[in-house]
Design a protein around this motif. Sequence first.
Motif, PDB file in Angstrom:
ATOM      1  N   LEU A  88     -19.796  -4.896   2.293  1.00 24.72           N
ATOM      2  CA  LEU A  88     -18.413  -4.069   2.466  1.00 24.72           C
ATOM      3  C   LEU A  88     -17.677  -4.755   1.258  1.00 24.72           C
ATOM      4  O   LEU A  88     -17.159  -3.832   0.553  1.00 24.72           O
ATOM      5  CB  LEU A  88     -17.940  -4.268   3.783  1.00 24.72           C
ATOM      6  CG  LEU A  88     -16.607  -3.552   3.834  1.00 24.72           C
ATOM      7  CD1 LEU A  88     -16.536  -2.353   4.824  1.00 24.72           C
ATOM      8  CD2 LEU A  88     -15.482  -4.587   4.321  1.00 24.72           C
ATOM      9  N   ALA A  89     -17.320  -5.942   1.188  1.00 24.36           N
ATOM     10  CA  ALA A  89     -16.495  -6.353  -0.045  1.00 24.36           C
ATOM     11  C   ALA A  89     -17.052  -6.116  -1.272  1.00 24.36           C
ATOM     12  O   ALA A  89     -16.119  -5.555  -2.140  1.00 24.36           O
ATOM     13  CB  ALA A  89     -16.323  -7.742   0.343  1.00 24.36           C
ATOM     14  N   ASP A  90     -18.444  -6.226  -1.486  1.00 27.00           N
ATOM     15  CA  ASP A  90     -18.730  -5.728  -2.899  1.00 27.00           C
ATOM     16  C   ASP A  90     -18.537  -4.246  -3.208  1.00 27.00           C
ATOM     17  O   ASP A  90     -18.034  -3.846  -4.130  1.00 27.00           O
ATOM     18  CB  ASP A  90     -20.250  -6.179  -2.974  1.00 27.00           C
ATOM     19  CG  ASP A  90     -20.546  -7.689  -3.028  1.00 27.00           C
ATOM     20  OD1 ASP A  90     -19.712  -8.375  -3.250  1.00 27.00           O
ATOM     21  OD2 ASP A  90     -21.682  -7.886  -2.433  1.00 27.00           O
ATOM     22  N   ARG A  91     -18.815  -3.542  -2.062  1.00 29.22           N
ATOM     23  CA  ARG A  91     -18.530  -1.951  -2.277  1.00 29.22           C
ATOM     24  C   ARG A  91     -17.116  -1.612  -2.684  1.00 29.22           C
ATOM     25  O   ARG A  91     -16.980  -0.885  -3.635  1.00 29.22           O
ATOM     26  CB  ARG A  91     -19.191  -1.241  -1.230  1.00 29.22           C
ATOM     27  CG  ARG A  91     -19.179   0.375  -1.227  1.00 29.22           C
ATOM     28  CD  ARG A  91     -19.615   1.049  -0.050  1.00 29.22           C
ATOM     29  NE  ARG A  91     -21.000   1.174  -0.198  1.00 29.22           N
ATOM     30  CZ  ARG A  91     -21.904   1.725   0.747  1.00 29.22           C
ATOM     31  NH1 ARG A  91     -21.290   2.489   1.758  1.00 29.22           N
ATOM     32  NH2 ARG A  91     -23.209   1.875   0.512  1.00 29.22           N
ATOM     33  N   ALA A 127     -14.936  -3.733  -3.791  1.00 30.52           N
ATOM     34  CA  ALA A 127     -14.312  -4.261  -5.008  1.00 30.52           C
ATOM     35  C   ALA A 127     -14.782  -3.421  -6.194  1.00 30.52           C
ATOM     36  O   ALA A 127     -14.100  -3.252  -7.326  1.00 30.52           O
ATOM     37  CB  ALA A 127     -14.935  -5.508  -5.254  1.00 30.52           C
ATOM     38  N   ALA A 128     -16.017  -2.761  -5.938  1.00 24.76           N
ATOM     39  CA  ALA A 128     -16.472  -1.924  -7.026  1.00 24.76           C
ATOM     40  C   ALA A 128     -15.893  -0.524  -7.225  1.00 24.76           C
ATOM     41  O   ALA A 128     -16.000   0.102  -8.134  1.00 24.76           O
ATOM     42  CB  ALA A 128     -18.077  -1.664  -6.899  1.00 24.76           C
ATOM     43  N   GLY A 175      -2.861   3.877  -6.719  1.00 27.06           N
ATOM     44  CA  GLY A 175      -1.839   3.044  -7.128  1.00 27.06           C
ATOM     45  C   GLY A 175      -2.241   1.618  -6.824  1.00 27.06           C
ATOM     46  O   GLY A 175      -1.145   0.716  -7.192  1.00 27.06           O
ATOM     47  N   PHE A 176      -3.502   1.027  -6.500  1.00 26.87           N
ATOM     48  CA  PHE A 176      -3.539  -0.521  -6.210  1.00 26.87           C
ATOM     49  C   PHE A 176      -4.277  -0.833  -7.590  1.00 26.87           C
ATOM     50  O   PHE A 176      -5.005  -0.397  -8.363  1.00 26.87           O
ATOM     51  CB  PHE A 176      -4.693  -0.244  -5.025  1.00 26.87           C
ATOM     52  CG  PHE A 176      -4.109  -0.113  -3.763  1.00 26.87           C
ATOM     53  CD1 PHE A 176      -3.755  -0.986  -2.940  1.00 26.87           C
ATOM     54  CD2 PHE A 176      -4.137   1.076  -3.401  1.00 26.87           C
ATOM     55  CE1 PHE A 176      -3.305  -0.918  -1.656  1.00 26.87           C
ATOM     56  CE2 PHE A 176      -3.696   1.448  -2.220  1.00 26.87           C
ATOM     57  CZ  PHE A 176      -3.233   0.466  -1.290  1.00 26.87           C
ATOM     58  N   GLU A 177      -3.982  -2.271  -7.599  1.00 27.14           N
ATOM     59  CA  GLU A 177      -4.749  -3.141  -8.727  1.00 27.14           C
ATOM     60  C   GLU A 177      -5.204  -4.156  -7.924  1.00 27.14           C
ATOM     61  O   GLU A 177      -4.803  -4.609  -6.779  1.00 27.14           O
ATOM     62  CB  GLU A 177      -3.550  -3.729  -9.686  1.00 27.14           C
ATOM     63  CG  GLU A 177      -2.829  -2.458 -10.122  1.00 27.14           C
ATOM     64  CD  GLU A 177      -3.576  -1.895 -11.267  1.00 27.14           C
ATOM     65  OE1 GLU A 177      -4.470  -2.342 -11.880  1.00 27.14           O
ATOM     66  OE2 GLU A 177      -3.387  -0.524 -11.572  1.00 27.14           O
ATOM     67  N   PRO A 178      -6.267  -4.880  -8.847  1.00 27.47           N
ATOM     68  CA  PRO A 178      -6.939  -6.017  -8.247  1.00 27.47           C
ATOM     69  C   PRO A 178      -5.886  -7.187  -7.937  1.00 27.47           C
ATOM     70  O   PRO A 178      -5.022  -7.297  -8.551  1.00 27.47           O
ATOM     71  CB  PRO A 178      -8.016  -6.609  -9.174  1.00 27.47           C
ATOM     72  CG  PRO A 178      -8.177  -5.397 -10.052  1.00 27.47           C
ATOM     73  CD  PRO A 178      -6.839  -4.496  -9.885  1.00 27.47           C
ATOM     74  N   TRP A 179      -6.351  -7.844  -6.736  1.00 27.15           N
ATOM     75  CA  TRP A 179      -5.090  -9.014  -6.286  1.00 27.15           C
ATOM     76  C   TRP A 179      -6.184 -10.101  -5.794  1.00 27.15           C
ATOM     77  O   TRP A 179      -7.326  -9.848  -5.221  1.00 27.15           O
ATOM     78  CB  TRP A 179      -4.411  -8.116  -4.980  1.00 27.15           C
ATOM     79  CG  TRP A 179      -3.459  -9.380  -4.456  1.00 27.15           C
ATOM     80  CD1 TRP A 179      -2.431  -9.976  -4.613  1.00 27.15           C
ATOM     81  CD2 TRP A 179      -3.840  -9.916  -3.245  1.00 27.15           C
ATOM     82  NE1 TRP A 179      -2.163 -10.827  -3.924  1.00 27.15           N
ATOM     83  CE2 TRP A 179      -3.001 -10.692  -3.011  1.00 27.15           C
ATOM     84  CE3 TRP A 179      -4.988  -9.851  -2.080  1.00 27.15           C
ATOM     85  CZ2 TRP A 179      -3.176 -11.674  -1.576  1.00 27.15           C
ATOM     86  CZ3 TRP A 179      -5.275 -10.748  -1.118  1.00 27.15           C
ATOM     87  CH2 TRP A 179      -3.988 -11.574  -0.951  1.00 27.15           C
ATOM     88  N   GLY A 195      -8.549  -8.671  -2.872  1.00 25.76           N
ATOM     89  CA  GLY A 195      -8.654  -7.214  -2.546  1.00 25.76           C
ATOM     90  C   GLY A 195      -7.897  -6.394  -3.559  1.00 25.76           C
ATOM     91  O   GLY A 195      -7.851  -6.727  -4.709  1.00 25.76           O
ATOM     92  N   ALA A 196      -6.984  -5.588  -3.149  1.00 25.82           N
ATOM     93  CA  ALA A 196      -6.201  -4.424  -4.123  1.00 25.82           C
ATOM     94  C   ALA A 196      -4.665  -4.559  -3.413  1.00 25.82           C
ATOM     95  O   ALA A 196      -4.571  -4.900  -2.189  1.00 25.82           O
ATOM     96  CB  ALA A 196      -6.697  -3.407  -4.105  1.00 25.82           C
ATOM     97  N   ALA A 197      -3.824  -4.545  -4.051  1.00 25.22           N
ATOM     98  CA  ALA A 197      -2.463  -4.411  -3.891  1.00 25.22           C
ATOM     99  C   ALA A 197      -1.925  -3.240  -4.765  1.00 25.22           C
ATOM    100  O   ALA A 197      -2.039  -2.949  -5.784  1.00 25.22           O
ATOM    101  CB  ALA A 197      -1.705  -5.865  -4.246  1.00 25.22           C
ATOM    102  N   ARG A 198      -0.687  -2.816  -4.033  1.00 27.06           N
ATOM    103  CA  ARG A 198       0.050  -1.856  -4.786  1.00 27.06           C
ATOM    104  C   ARG A 198       1.647  -2.038  -4.383  1.00 27.06           C
ATOM    105  O   ARG A 198       1.972  -2.402  -3.222  1.00 27.06           O
ATOM    106  CB  ARG A 198      -0.127  -0.394  -4.398  1.00 27.06           C
ATOM    107  CG  ARG A 198       0.057   0.096  -3.129  1.00 27.06           C
ATOM    108  CD  ARG A 198      -0.180   1.588  -2.837  1.00 27.06           C
ATOM    109  NE  ARG A 198      -0.254   1.690  -1.455  1.00 27.06           N
ATOM    110  CZ  ARG A 198      -0.431   3.115  -0.859  1.00 27.06           C
ATOM    111  NH1 ARG A 198      -1.197   3.696  -1.566  1.00 27.06           N
ATOM    112  NH2 ARG A 198      -0.334   3.157   0.540  1.00 27.06           N
ATOM    113  N   ARG A 199       2.579  -1.676  -5.242  1.00 30.97           N
ATOM    114  CA  ARG A 199       4.082  -1.781  -4.982  1.00 30.97           C
ATOM    115  C   ARG A 199       4.484  -0.383  -5.111  1.00 30.97           C
ATOM    116  O   ARG A 199       4.278   0.297  -5.835  1.00 30.97           O
ATOM    117  CB  ARG A 199       4.790  -2.456  -6.224  1.00 30.97           C
ATOM    118  CG  ARG A 199       6.091  -2.649  -5.785  1.00 30.97           C
ATOM    119  CD  ARG A 199       6.998  -3.386  -6.832  1.00 30.97           C
ATOM    120  NE  ARG A 199       8.155  -3.291  -6.450  1.00 30.97           N
ATOM    121  CZ  ARG A 199       9.196  -4.047  -7.154  1.00 30.97           C
ATOM    122  NH1 ARG A 199       8.853  -5.073  -7.945  1.00 30.97           N
ATOM    123  NH2 ARG A 199      10.562  -4.185  -6.549  1.00 30.97           N
TER     124      ARG A 199
END
Length: 154
Positions: free
Chosen positions: A15-18, A20-21, A30-34, A41-45
């Motif tokens: 799940l994490a690999d899928r 992340a890809a 609007g998310f960026e890698p975090w 994971g991913a984060a957005r402001r």
Amino acid sequence: MEPGRPADGLTAAELADRLAARTAFWRHWGFEPWSHGALAGAARRQRFVKDGLLGRIAEYGAWDYIVWRPGTPEDREALWAGLRPRPDIMTQRFLMLRPGPRPGRRVKSFRLGFCGYAELYEYWPGAGRSTGAPADLAGLADLALRAPDDMENM
């Protein structure tokens, strides 16, 4: 459905690999890698503006985190203990994607809420919306699993 597996039968690592890809999917929303230590994971402001008849009433921000590599309980506890208020941010929401029992929502207020809040939820994609996780973030995690592998060509 086997315990600890989402509806499509992935393990936590798969799940994490899928997720992340799916960089184009996350960018679209609007998310960026975090990452923070072992967590990834991913984060957005986001920025929210409240207007009224006399103009702008309030403006505040929020950080959303979808964490598909939630690390160990100690990693999550270290993240939680280290959370501090951030300038111009009212809410910091963390959605930890992990199998197992759901401890429910954790909320931390900074200076009685005047300096914001932090919220931590645990969710396993495919578990349904009755888990108490924010519907917008849980829905994005579910949608990301159904998104095509190559969104760049859409």
